[in-house]
Design an enzyme around this catalytic site. Structure first.
Site, PDB file in Angstrom:
ATOM      1  N   SER A  75      14.193  17.728 -12.275  1.00 30.85           N
ATOM      2  CA  SER A  75      13.664  17.943 -13.163  1.00 30.85           C
ATOM      3  C   SER A  75      13.762  19.523 -13.017  1.00 30.85           C
ATOM      4  O   SER A  75      13.468  20.910 -11.971  1.00 30.85           O
ATOM      5  CB  SER A  75      12.588  17.764 -13.784  1.00 30.85           C
ATOM      6  OG  SER A  75      12.255  16.071 -13.533  1.00 30.85           O
TER       7      SER A  75
HETATM    8  C1  LIG Z   1      14.935  13.110 -14.416  1.00 26.78           C
HETATM    9  S1  LIG Z   1      15.032  12.412 -13.248  1.00 26.78           S
HETATM   10  C2  LIG Z   1      13.555  12.296 -12.563  1.00 26.78           C
HETATM   11  C3  LIG Z   1      13.061  13.769 -12.136  1.00 26.78           C
HETATM   12  C4  LIG Z   1      12.673  13.922 -10.844  1.00 26.78           C
HETATM   13  N1  LIG Z   1      10.738  13.185 -11.019  1.00 26.78           N
HETATM   14  C5  LIG Z   1      12.145  14.836  -9.670  1.00 26.78           C
HETATM   15  O1  LIG Z   1      11.339  15.325  -8.931  1.00 26.78           O
HETATM   16  O2  LIG Z   1      13.465  16.016 -10.785  1.00 26.78           O
HETATM   17  C6  LIG Z   1      15.212  10.757 -14.172  1.00 26.78           C
HETATM   18  C7  LIG Z   1      14.900   9.071 -12.934  1.00 26.78           C
HETATM   19  O3  LIG Z   1      14.399   8.302 -14.223  1.00 26.78           O
HETATM   20  C8  LIG Z   1      14.718   7.172 -13.364  1.00 26.78           C
HETATM   21  N2  LIG Z   1      14.546   6.234 -14.508  1.00 26.78           N
HETATM   22  C9  LIG Z   1      15.555   5.639 -15.150  1.00 26.78           C
HETATM   23  N3  LIG Z   1      14.511   3.805 -16.114  1.00 26.78           N
HETATM   24  C10 LIG Z   1      13.862   3.865 -15.191  1.00 26.78           C
HETATM   25  C11 LIG Z   1      13.296   2.826 -14.780  1.00 26.78           C
HETATM   26  N4  LIG Z   1      13.247   1.630 -15.994  1.00 26.78           N
HETATM   27  N5  LIG Z   1      12.380   2.804 -13.637  1.00 26.78           N
HETATM   28  C12 LIG Z   1      12.789   3.643 -12.973  1.00 26.78           C
HETATM   29  N6  LIG Z   1      13.060   4.583 -12.916  1.00 26.78           N
HETATM   30  C13 LIG Z   1      13.547   4.929 -14.192  1.00 26.78           C
HETATM   31  C14 LIG Z   1      16.768   7.526 -13.470  1.00 26.78           C
HETATM   32  O4  LIG Z   1      17.515   6.889 -11.926  1.00 26.78           O
HETATM   33  C15 LIG Z   1      16.274   8.793 -12.471  1.00 26.78           C
HETATM   34  O5  LIG Z   1      16.505   9.147 -11.658  1.00 26.78           O
END
Ligand SMILES: C[S@@+](CC[C@H](N)C(=O)[O-])C[C@H]1O[C@@H](n2cnc3c(N)ncnc32)[C@H](O)[C@@H]1O
Length: 404
Positions: A75
């Site tokens: 992010s």
């Molecule tokens: C924006 S990224 C997270 C960024 C992270 N927190 C960082 O440190 O920058 C969003 C993540 O959410 C995950 N995601 C999407 N749907 C999800 C779900 N139902 N459960 C868990 N993770 C999920 C995606 O695989 C993706 O890797």
């Protein structure tokens, strides 16, 4: 190329500069969060880009789906900072992050300290594998990395003092509420009528009370909690309406509506060009059940087909065979615009007048900074137990938006 082994002193100077910029722009405010930003080596978590990019205030794309849409990112630092300010982590806190990347989990581990714990969870095994590897490389092997669907939280290490979601949610999953401690906090980017706001909620008995909210953007939730926008094409792919799944909006009757005569009504309300209209958009969404978001291509504006308030679109309302939307025109000074409404269809004059009346009502009472508050109750809560406000019912939740 793998840039994770870049010169640590060079990476450190870039990190200090980014931290200083985030403080200047107001995204970073609290001492412990500033210290965490100065410490955690972001470049280790985004080895696919050079350190100059790792320490730019921008999102880093890590994975796309076959259509090219982003499904995993690390992010944007300013968004991470704002959400950590909302989360107010204390040493000793037990934290669950849903949506892993490694970087945010490492920052939270710094804040929760050795007496606290951080569990980070992702649905995608590639992401958890990368997060586990990079967290270890950066010295945060105490962060627990779990592969699971975040819709169900992580009951093994519950309860949590904080659950922080870093993926756009269309709802509040019951597991998140159940797995919070009695005074726990939930920070969640919730998509509401086309806008995503990171809302910080406090657990308050049988419901959640919103404490703060900031506009943000994230990739969409996958898995059992996936929630898709409805995209309704009004004119090829040049003018489309976007609505939430729960909104019973039918655009069949709007076929050819943009070619019908237009009513334009101006409000006399002036806004600074650089001000965001987000609270006005939410006010309109609360006052018009058939509120949607109009997205337009530049060519549709240039050809005169539409004249939205923002060049990419904005607030719109559908009423039977009539479409109305927020518009603007240059104000008396270069930095000002006047808000108004345009409408097409059989009841265009009435809809344009109603839209303008609501713009004036918003300006009078809320145009100068006072936004709404949010409360979330389980969906089964009887209507007479909900706070006064606009109620949005989703699969699991009754969300109340109350204007002070
Ligand atoms: C924006 S990224 C997270 C960024 C992270 N927190 C960082 O440190 O920058 C969003 C993540 O959410 C995950 N995601 C999407 N749907 C999800 C779900 N139902 N459960 C868990 N993770 C999920 C995606 O695989 C993706 O890797």
């Amino acid at each position: 190329m793998d840039w994770s082994g870049s010169d640590p002193r060079y990476a450190g100077s870039l990190r200090s500069a980014l931290t200083a910029r985030l403080i200047d722009q107001g995204a970073l405010r609290s001492g412990p969060i500033v210290a965490a930003f100065r410490t955690v080596p972001r470049h280790v978590f985004v080895p696919n880009v050079p350190p100059e990019v790792a320490y730019t205030d921008d999102v880093v794309l890590m994975k796309s789906d076959p259509t090219g849409a982003a499904i995993s990112t690390v992010s944007q630092p300013a968004v991470v900072a704002m959400m950590l300010e909302q989360a107010a982590i204390e040493p000793g806190d037990r934290v669950l992050e849903i949506g892993s990347g490694g970087y945010n989990a490492a920052l939270m581990s710094e804040l929760a300290g050795l007496d606290g714990s951080v569990t980070t969870l992702d649905i995608d095994p590639e992401v958890t594998e990368r997060a586990r590897r990079t967290l270890t490389e950066a010295g945060y092997s105490r962060v627990r990395v779990v592969r699971a669907d975040g819709e169900f939280g992580c009951p093994e290490s519950a309860p949590y003092d904080l659950i922080l979601i870093t993926v756009t949610a269309g709802d509040i999953a019951p597991a998140w509420f159940d797995q919070l401690s009695a005074a726990g906090r939930l920070v969640v980017p919730l998509r509401l009528r086309g806008q995503t706001r990171s809302i910080a909620f406090d657990k308050n008995g049988d419901h959640l009370t919103g404490r703060s909210d900031v506009l943000c953007g994230f990739v969409s939730m996958q898995g059992a909690g996936a929630n898709y926008e409805r995209v309704l094409r009004l004119y090829e792919d040049k003018v489309v309406l976007r609505a939430d799944e729960d909104q019973p909006i039918d655009i069949e009757p709007l076929e050819g509506v943009l070619l019908k005569p237009q009513t334009v009504e101006w409000s006399g309300i002036l806004l600074d060009r650089n001000e965001t209209f987000s609270n006005l958009d939410l006010w309109l969404a609360c006052n018009f059940p058939e509120y949607c978001v109009l997205s337009v291509k530049r060519s549709a504006v240039k050809s005169g087909l539409v004249g939205p308030a923002l060049r990419w679109g904005g607030s719109a309302v559908v009423e039977d065979e009539t479409l109305g939307y927020l518009s603007s025109r240059p104000g008396p000074a270069k930095h000002l615009v006047e808000l108004g409404a345009r409408a097409h269809g059989p009841t265009a004059p009435a809809l344009a007048a109603n839209l303008v009346a609501q713009v004036r009502a918003w300006d009078k009472d809320y145009g100068h900074g006072r936004g709404p508050t949010f409360t979330a109750h389980p969906r089964s809560t009887p209507a007479d137990e909900l706070p006064i406000g606009t109620h949005i019912t989703t699969r699991h939740t009754q969300l109340t938006i109350s204007w002070p």
